[in-house]
Design a protein around this motif. Structure first.
Motif, PDB file in Angstrom:
ATOM      1  N   ARG A 113       0.868  -1.183   0.000  1.00  0.00           N
ATOM      2  CA  ARG A 113       0.000   0.000   0.000  1.00  0.00           C
ATOM      3  C   ARG A 113       0.897   1.223   0.000  1.00  0.00           C
ATOM      4  NH1 ARG A 113      -5.684  -0.704   1.952  1.00  0.00           N
ATOM      5  NH2 ARG A 113      -6.350  -2.082   0.289  1.00  0.00           N
ATOM      6  N   ILE A 114       0.529   2.195  -0.801  1.00  0.00           N
ATOM      7  CA  ILE A 114       1.337   3.399  -0.869  1.00  0.00           C
ATOM      8  C   ILE A 114       0.436   4.616  -0.821  1.00  0.00           C
ATOM      9  CG2 ILE A 114       1.422   3.143  -3.398  1.00  0.00           C
ATOM     10  CD1 ILE A 114       4.163   4.543  -3.302  1.00  0.00           C
ATOM     11  N   GLU A 115       0.896   5.635  -0.128  1.00  0.00           N
ATOM     12  CA  GLU A 115       0.153   6.901  -0.076  1.00  0.00           C
ATOM     13  C   GLU A 115       1.053   7.995  -0.615  1.00  0.00           C
ATOM     14  OE1 GLU A 115      -1.254   7.905   3.875  1.00  0.00           O
ATOM     15  OE2 GLU A 115      -2.310   5.988   3.910  1.00  0.00           O
ATOM     16  N   THR A 116       0.523   8.734  -1.571  1.00  0.00           N
ATOM     17  CA  THR A 116       1.343   9.781  -2.172  1.00  0.00           C
ATOM     18  C   THR A 116       0.624  11.119  -2.096  1.00  0.00           C
ATOM     19  OG1 THR A 116       0.379   9.230  -4.291  1.00  0.00           O
ATOM     20  CG2 THR A 116       2.508   8.256  -3.798  1.00  0.00           C
ATOM     21  N   GLU A 128       3.589   7.530   2.812  1.00  0.00           N
ATOM     22  CA  GLU A 128       3.797   6.306   3.564  1.00  0.00           C
ATOM     23  C   GLU A 128       3.787   5.143   2.581  1.00  0.00           C
ATOM     24  OE1 GLU A 128       5.387   4.618   5.565  1.00  0.00           O
ATOM     25  OE2 GLU A 128       4.698   5.827   7.262  1.00  0.00           O
ATOM     26  N   TYR A 129       4.532   4.130   2.931  1.00  0.00           N
ATOM     27  CA  TYR A 129       4.647   2.983   2.061  1.00  0.00           C
ATOM     28  C   TYR A 129       4.754   1.785   2.966  1.00  0.00           C
ATOM     29  CZ  TYR A 129       6.449   0.032  -1.702  1.00  0.00           C
ATOM     30  OH  TYR A 129       6.611  -0.943  -2.648  1.00  0.00           O
TER      31      TYR A 129
ATOM     32  N   TYR B 214      -1.568  13.869  -7.669  1.00  0.00           N
ATOM     33  CA  TYR B 214      -0.624  12.914  -7.101  1.00  0.00           C
ATOM     34  C   TYR B 214      -1.167  12.114  -5.919  1.00  0.00           C
ATOM     35  CZ  TYR B 214       3.040  15.092  -9.931  1.00  0.00           C
ATOM     36  OH  TYR B 214       3.802  15.556 -10.972  1.00  0.00           O
ATOM     37  N   ILE B 246      -3.604   3.943   4.255  1.00  0.00           N
ATOM     38  CA  ILE B 246      -3.032   2.644   4.590  1.00  0.00           C
ATOM     39  C   ILE B 246      -3.758   2.031   5.781  1.00  0.00           C
ATOM     40  CG2 ILE B 246      -0.983   1.556   5.567  1.00  0.00           C
ATOM     41  CD1 ILE B 246       0.673   3.253   3.677  1.00  0.00           C
TER      42      ILE B 246
END
Ligand code: SF4
Ligand code: SF4
Ligand code: SF4
Ligand code: SF4
Ligand code: SF4
Lengths: 207, 757
Positions: A113-116, A128-129, B214, B246
């Motif tokens: 899961r990644i947050e960009t 966050e990754y 993004y 997440i």
């Protein structure tokens, strides 16, 4: 299918061969004779010869073969696929990941899961990754798909812990900035091919 | 695109396949209608062909060279080739040129995965760049809600065209300068419409939403088809959802997209998607209280932001519990429609958005249309741009934002709408044979007096009349100012008469999202009485989708159901976000009139009102290859007995001194829109300099006033684009009480100042 049926199922014609073994003594007298014969011919010490030799080496000459895990660890091959590492750019120290989300998309275990977000530097920022190591099957697809060689597999194979979260966040996987010099390129699955220079065409630029 | 062409069929051969088309269609349209692919880059169905990319070239037998299929009309018998080695090379070269110096940033680009340039680059196998052009410094521009990256822009011109031809805002221009060409936003400081249409049609990632930028990739989000819930156009849209973060797997709406090739959205539809009632759990005690409240209720008051199915459930509750239904949004509209029908004889008005766009003359009366229904305004713009339509705008307040479209502005005095309607009828029906009662009324009109009282000059009406000469396709748009006018019914009759006896088609714009559905489905009463349960409206017990009531209800993006739109179309909408609480259907069930699911009501919508017995899941929801709309169904027309009765016009009411006009300026559609963090509006009383002088107010002063029993405290702002002594009074920030207003929109203002902001 019951166990009985399973055992008796037709598995075709098998070509078993019986080994030519000497007879096992049948009587008590016969067994006694076999014990006496084996004892007197010191068969036990033939078997223990190697052990004794190595014991002597270890005790008196300091030549030990046992790896004292967890105090000692064997090196793993470069293509070994264990806990992931996140690489940095060697020049700037900035993390390589551009947040493209391809690893998240390709992961067959849906572990990533990644947050960009739009960063202040006008770049796509990884906020966050995380990799859920309870799900990851260490297939290496993420490392292969990554266009930036940012995510790779490392050699860290000890994945038992009380808290899996303790090594699954971006910062845990990222090369510590003070150890940037020690960062090594991953030669395994998904890395650039050795003849990459030959195959890549340079894009002409004009300023 | 002209409306005069005959509907003749033609036959052409495309790639050996015999294709049928209509006379006047382009080669591209015929190909698309027959499922034949011709690559395009700048073609946008909803605007005139742009012809900037040359990707759509085809070969026609007997014609030298390559032909642009987007522009060239198909000729009967033509033999067309869409694919050959030459054509492939031509298209490959075009793609190469687009790719030169294009930043290699697909990895982060918001458009990646649905980018036309990406697709074409793959399609035509452009895998390397062999030459370069001198690179420019082209920084990203911040247009506020949108950011523009000139280095990604391929100058296809779609954004400019859509802003001019569809939105009618004319904010964007192309600054031509060879390789330095860019798009410029000429309305950066005056604020463009902020609709995001340019961004929607951009085939690459050059125009993207600043808030979205993004945060997610195109391929990760699930597209939930729905209909916009903010105004009566019920525009088609997709809510794009993905997990929140997440650690929060609950879905969140990241953005709204639409079938931008054929349909459009305004800023509310595109950006105000975050109004869901979130985090609601079933509260059994509140539910029981709600059931008890409904049992003892004398009135159920509700807003027009509701689905048809819920409206039907409320109607069932009315029958079962013998309560009154009050919907302030729809009551006036319902009466207006009834009066209109008593003259027109039909349940449906004749115009639709499409007839507006196809008109050569559009008359707008009794609505600040830019704010009341942006989609109607878009279609007016299309009429203006595609057919050079005359746009006549009758209103007490001029609207600077549509000045570029309006060819004649006729100002009338607030309150004089009945006189204006009569004058309009007299003007447009002069020389036509009309029924005796109408002729009687029209002959008896004291034109001079009406003209003086309403301030509509006879010369202005003459000009209007003359400007219609030699035009075809006429639409009369009427709106929310009229529905709650004291003489609304007589106005409606005049409007209906215009439709019946002239070539005008009428569009009666519903004043709220589903005011039309409520008006058809519910038996409404005028005012509340006794113990009141409010559903998205004030009451003694309040069911609220804003989360501030006694029992929570789902917002329209958490519900499935249908809406009845300005097009008299029943469109389906689907829930984008989960909702764990109770619904109106469950309340109805507890009272013995519900169904298993709310949408089980869909086939039971009243057949005599034009609804069809089609199950919700069988409703179509798509556009065909040429943009034909197949969303839900159109209401079936029905006949109504006519009663040719007109009232004589009494003295017109006069609104002297300071007047305020209740209107959600900036297309802010009320409490749900107001919840959005993506839209920035300021709830202030806006007046002209003249108003400020008359009221002895300075910009920034705070005043208190009372209207319709509500007390308002507002900052006053001077807006130099306004004129006259009418100020704009928004109510979208007032929570549920904004849904309980049914007075005439103009009122006289008495106020006291309470200091400065
Ligand atoms: S190794 Fe495979 S399963 Fe594990 S995170 Fe990468 S792609 Fe997913
Ligand atoms: S594929 Fe690589 S660059 Fe892309 S998000 Fe994953 S780690 Fe980052
Ligand atoms: S605009 Fe299209 S081609 Fe250009 S970087 Fe974005 S995704 Fe890639
Ligand atoms: S901004 Fe987008 S739509 Fe506008 S010209 Fe550039 S590429 Fe075309
Ligand atoms: S015009 Fe109305 S229905 Fe369409 S997007 Fe705007 S608010 Fe929504």
């Amino acid at each position: 299918m019951s166990l009985e049926q399973f055992k008796n199922r037709n598995v075709g014609v098998q070509h078993y061969r019986m080994l030519d073994l000497s007879h096992t003594p049948q009587t008590g007298w016969g067994q006694f004779k076999q014990v006496v014969r084996r004892t007197l011919s010191l068969e036990l010490f033939v078997g223990l010869k190697v052990t004794l030799r190595e014991m002597t080496k270890a005790l008196f000459f300091g030549k030990m073969h046992t790896t004292k895990y967890p105090f000692e660890k064997l090196p793993v091959g470069p293509r070994y696929r264990a806990i992931h590492e996140m690489k940095r750019l060697l020049e700037s120290g900035h993390y390589r990941c551009i947040g493209c989300g391809l690893c998240e998309k390709i992961c067959p275990a849906d572990a990533i899961r990644i947050e960009t977000a739009y960063g202040e530097d006008q770049r796509k920022q990884v906020q966050e990754y995380t990799i859920n190591f309870g799900r990851c099957i260490f297939c290496g697809y993420c490392a292969e798909v990554c266009p930036e060689l940012a995510i790779v597999h490392g050699g860290r194979y000890e994945t038992a812990s009380e808290q899996r979260a303790s090594f699954s966040l971006f910062d845990d996987m990222l090369t510590p900035i003070d150890r940037l010099k020690e960062q090594k390129e991953f030669p395994g699955y998904g890395s650039v091919s050795p003849d990459a220079d030959k195959r890549i065409h340079k894009t002409p630029l004009a300023y | 695109m002209s409306i005069r062409e005959p509907n003749k069929t033609i036959t052409v051969t495309i790639d050996g396949q015999e294709c049928r088309g209509e006379w006047g269609q382009t080669i591209l349209q015929v190909a698309r209608a027959n499922d034949i692919y011709i690559p395009t880059m700048c073609y946008l169905s909803k605007v005139e062909p742009i012809a900037s990319c040359r990707m759509c070239v085809v070969e026609v037998e007997g014609v030298e060279g390559m032909i642009l299929s987007c522009q060239e009309k198909a000729v009967d018998g033509a033999v067309i080739t869409t694919n050959s080695d030459d054509l492939y090379r031509e298209r490959q070269n075009i793609t190469r040129l687009y790719d030169v110096n294009h930043p290699l940033e697909c990895g982060v680009c918001d458009k990646s995965g649905e980018c036309d340039l990406q697709s074409k680059t793959v399609e035509f196998g452009v895998d390397q760049q062999t030459f370069a052009a001198r690179d420019q410094h082209r920084p990203v521009q911040d247009w506020g809600f949108i950011s523009y990256d000139p280095s990604l822009c391929i100058l296809c011109e779609k954004c400019v065209r859509v802003c001019n031809e569809v939105v009618g805002d004319e904010a964007l221009q192309i600054s031509v300068g060879g390789y330095k060409s860019t798009i410029i936003n000429t309305k950066l400081d005056q604020q463009c419409a902020e609709c995001g249409e340019c961004m929607a049609v951009c085939p690459v990632g050059a125009l993207v939403s600043t808030d979205f930028k993004y945060t997610a990739n195109a391929w990760e989000m699930e597209k939930i088809p729905a209909s916009c819930a903010h105004c009566s156009s019920g525009c088609q849209l997709y809510y794009e959802v993905k997990h929140t973060s997440i650690d929060n797997p609950d879905p969140r709406i990241y953005r709204v997209t639409n079938e931008h090739e054929f349909s459009s959205l305004c800023g509310a539809g595109r950006f105000a998607f975050d109004y869901a009632n979130e985090g609601v759990q079933q509260d059994a005690r509140a539910f029981d209280q709600a059931v008890t409240a409904l049992r003892q209720a004398d009135t159920i008051r509700f807003s027009g932001v509701i689905t048809n199915e819920e409206a039907l459930l409320l109607e069932r509750l009315r029958e079962a519990l013998a309560v009154r239904l009050v919907c302030d949004d729809a009551y006036g509209y319902q009466r207006f429609l009834a009066a209109y029908r008593s003259i027109s004889g039909s349940t449906l008005y004749e115009a639709s958005l499409k007839t507006v766009a196809d008109s050569q003359a559009v008359v707008v009366f009794g609505t600040r249309i830019y704010d009341d229904n942006p989609m109607v305004k878009y279609h007016m713009a299309m009429a203006s741009k595609h057919h050079k339509a005359r746009i006549v705008y009758l209103h007490p307040m001029e609207d600077a934002r549509i000045q570029n479209l309006v060819t004649q502005y006729i100002k009338y005095e607030a309150g004089s709408e009945e006189g204006v309607a009569a004058l309009l009828a007299a003007t447009l029906l002069a020389g036509k044979t009309v029924s005796d009662p109408l002729a009687g009324v029209l002959d008896n009109l004291d034109i001079g007096n009406l003209s003086a009282e309403s301030n509509v000059g006879e010369e202005e009406l003459d000009t209007l009349k003359r400007s219609l000469w030699k035009k075809e396709g006429f639409t009369l748009i009427v709106g929310a100012d009229l529905y709650n006018h004291p003489e609304a019914e007589n106005i409606a009759r005049f409007i209906a008469a215009i439709e019946r006896y002239s070539d005008f088609k009428v569009l009666i714009v519903p004043p709220a999202t589903n005011a039309r559905g409520v008006a058809e489905i519910c038996t409404l009463s005028e005012a509340v009485e006794g113990y009141t349960v409010g559903y998205n409206a004030p009451g003694d017990f309040v069911l609220s989708a804003l989360g501030d009531g006694d029992l929570d209800m789902p917002a329209l993006n958490q519900q499935e159901g249908t809406l009845t739109t300005v097009d008299q179309r029943v469109v389906p909408t689907h829930p984008a976000l989960p909702y764990e609480g109770y619904t109106l259907n469950q309340l109805a069930n507890a009272l013995g009139v519900g169904s298993r699911y709310t949408i089980d009501q869909t086939p039971h919508l009243p057949r005599d009102k034009g609804y069809k017995a089609i199950a919700f899941d069988d409703l179509p929801d798509y556009f065909d290859a040429l943009g034909g709309e197949h969303r839900g169904y159109l209401l079936s027309p029905g006949e109504v007995e006519t009663r040719d009765v007109f009232s004589e016009i009494e003295e017109l009411p006069a609104y002297d001194g300071l007047v305020v006009y209740r209107c959600n300026e900036g297309s802010a559609f009320g409490p749900f829109d107001a919840r959005s963090v993506h839209r920035k509006h300021e709830a202030v009383l806006k007046g002209s300099e003249q108003f400020a002088v008359a009221a002895r107010l300075k910009g920034g002063e705070r005043i208190r006033f009372e209207l319709d029993g509500e007390s308002y405290e507002r900052v006053f702002r001077i807006d130099t684009t306004l004129k006259g002594t009418v100020a704009i009074h928004p109510v979208w920030d007032r929570g549920l009480s904004a849904f309980a207003l049914s007075s005439y929109r103009f009122s006289q203002l008495k106020f006291e100042t309470t200091g400065n902001e």
